[in-house]
Design a protein around this motif. Structure first.
Motif, short mmCIF file in Angstrom:
data_model
loop_
_atom_site.label_atom_id
_atom_site.label_comp_id
_atom_site.label_asym_id
_atom_site.label_seq_id
_atom_site.Cartn_x
_atom_site.Cartn_y
_atom_site.Cartn_z
N GLN A 49 13.09 -24.81 3.89
CA GLN A 49 13.05 -23.20 3.73
C GLN A 49 14.43 -22.50 3.78
OE1 GLN A 49 10.48 -21.46 6.47
NE2 GLN A 49 9.13 -23.21 6.58
N LEU A 50 15.19 -23.15 4.35
CA LEU A 50 16.80 -22.58 4.50
C LEU A 50 17.24 -23.01 3.10
CD1 LEU A 50 17.89 -23.78 8.05
CD2 LEU A 50 17.73 -21.20 7.20
N VAL A 51 17.35 -24.25 2.57
CA VAL A 51 17.61 -24.60 1.37
C VAL A 51 17.27 -23.78 0.24
CG1 VAL A 51 17.62 -26.40 -0.56
CG2 VAL A 51 18.13 -26.93 1.78
N VAL A 52 15.68 -23.40 0.33
CA VAL A 52 15.30 -22.40 -0.58
C VAL A 52 15.82 -21.06 -0.70
CG1 VAL A 52 12.96 -21.34 -1.14
CG2 VAL A 52 13.05 -23.75 -0.74
N ALA A 53 16.10 -20.59 0.63
CA ALA A 53 16.54 -19.21 0.65
C ALA A 53 18.01 -18.85 0.21
CB ALA A 53 16.60 -18.86 2.29
N ILE A 54 18.93 -20.22 0.59
CA ILE A 54 20.24 -20.12 -0.10
C ILE A 54 19.75 -20.33 -1.71
CG2 ILE A 54 22.16 -21.71 -0.24
CD1 ILE A 54 21.68 -22.44 2.54
N ALA A 55 19.09 -21.17 -2.04
CA ALA A 55 19.06 -21.14 -3.69
C ALA A 55 18.69 -19.72 -4.35
CB ALA A 55 17.82 -22.25 -3.97
N ILE A 56 17.34 -19.23 -3.65
CA ILE A 56 17.07 -17.77 -3.99
C ILE A 56 18.06 -16.77 -4.01
CG2 ILE A 56 15.45 -15.85 -3.38
CD1 ILE A 56 13.39 -17.87 -2.82
N SER A 57 19.04 -16.85 -3.01
CA SER A 57 20.10 -15.91 -2.90
C SER A 57 21.21 -16.32 -3.79
CB SER A 57 20.69 -15.94 -1.64
OG SER A 57 19.72 -15.72 -0.49
N ALA A 58 21.64 -17.69 -3.91
CA ALA A 58 22.62 -17.84 -4.77
C ALA A 58 22.34 -17.41 -6.37
CB ALA A 58 22.97 -19.40 -4.82
N ILE A 59 21.23 -17.97 -6.69
CA ILE A 59 20.76 -17.80 -8.29
C ILE A 59 20.47 -16.11 -8.13
CG2 ILE A 59 18.38 -18.01 -8.17
CD1 ILE A 59 20.21 -19.58 -10.64
N GLY A 60 20.11 -15.46 -7.32
CA GLY A 60 19.99 -13.87 -7.35
C GLY A 60 21.35 -13.27 -7.75
N ILE A 61 22.45 -13.93 -7.10
CA ILE A 61 23.60 -13.37 -7.42
C ILE A 61 23.82 -13.11 -9.14
CG2 ILE A 61 26.24 -13.46 -7.39
CD1 ILE A 61 25.51 -14.64 -4.54
N TRP A 62 23.43 -14.28 -9.55
CA TRP A 62 23.73 -14.34 -11.09
C TRP A 62 22.68 -13.38 -11.82
CZ3 TRP A 62 20.53 -16.75 -14.96
CH2 TRP A 62 21.10 -16.55 -16.14
N PHE A 63 21.40 -13.55 -11.54
CA PHE A 63 20.36 -12.63 -12.00
C PHE A 63 20.87 -11.29 -11.97
CE2 PHE A 63 16.78 -15.57 -10.58
CZ PHE A 63 16.96 -16.32 -11.70
N CYS A 64 21.23 -10.78 -10.73
CA CYS A 64 21.50 -9.19 -10.55
C CYS A 64 22.88 -8.96 -11.33
CB CYS A 64 21.68 -8.83 -9.07
SG CYS A 64 20.19 -9.12 -8.31
N GLU A 65 23.91 -9.78 -11.36
CA GLU A 65 25.04 -9.44 -12.14
C GLU A 65 24.75 -9.19 -13.62
OE1 GLU A 65 28.93 -8.82 -13.07
OE2 GLU A 65 28.18 -9.25 -10.86
#
Length: 156
Positions: A49-65
């Motif tokens: 769950q922590l790995v998924v949270a980190i992945a969702i957050s990291a890829i989100g930086i790119w999506f949002c940018e």
């Protein structure tokens, strides 16, 4: 008027699979886009769950940018992947039921809307994709701590 292209993968995801286009309360609707991720990992070990949270957050930086740059608007209300990450973080380690989802949802929306210190500070001073994401990640952490306290004390 910001222009988004739902055929562009980064826009589609940044807009919470289109839920961020809701005419009223796009952040609230966009938060719901986290539920499939929560449901898919609800029985997974905490480390996953922590790995998924980190992945969702990291890829989100790119999506949002990408979506904010293409739209020409920093943190447009329709960009809701930050809410997806924040709500997912809120639910880490919680036994999933309608009660925990509801309390977690309310807690996350509270911290995301009210933006107590230092969330408001980050929201105002950090820009780009990271700036869009970081305040909701912190709101998710605050909500996670509150939800875990509620669960620990048996309030739900």
């Amino acid at each position: 008027m910001a222009q988004f292209n739902l055929k562009k993968f980064s826009h589609f995801c940044a807009l919470g699979f289109g839920l961020g286009l809701a005419p009223k309360a796009p952040g609230t609707f966009g938060t719901l886009a986290a539920i499939p991720f929560i449901m898919m990992t609800m029985t997974a070990p905490l480390w996953l769950q922590l790995v998924v949270a980190i992945a969702i957050s990291a890829i989100g930086i790119w999506f949002c940018e990408v979506a904010s740059r293409d739209a020409g608007v920093h943190d447009h209300p329709s960009i809701v992947w930050d809410e997806v990450a924040g709500f997912y973080i809120t639910m880490i380690g919680a036994a999933i039921s309608w009660q925990t989802l509801l309390v977690g949802f309310i807690l996350f929306r509270f911290f995301d809307i009210v933006k107590p210190w230092p969330i408001k500070l980050l929201d105002k001073h950090v820009k780009g994709g990271f700036g869009i994401m970081v305040d909701d990640i912190l709101a998710g952490i605050f909500s996670l701590l509150c939800l875990q306290l509620v669960l620990y004390y048996g309030l739900i």
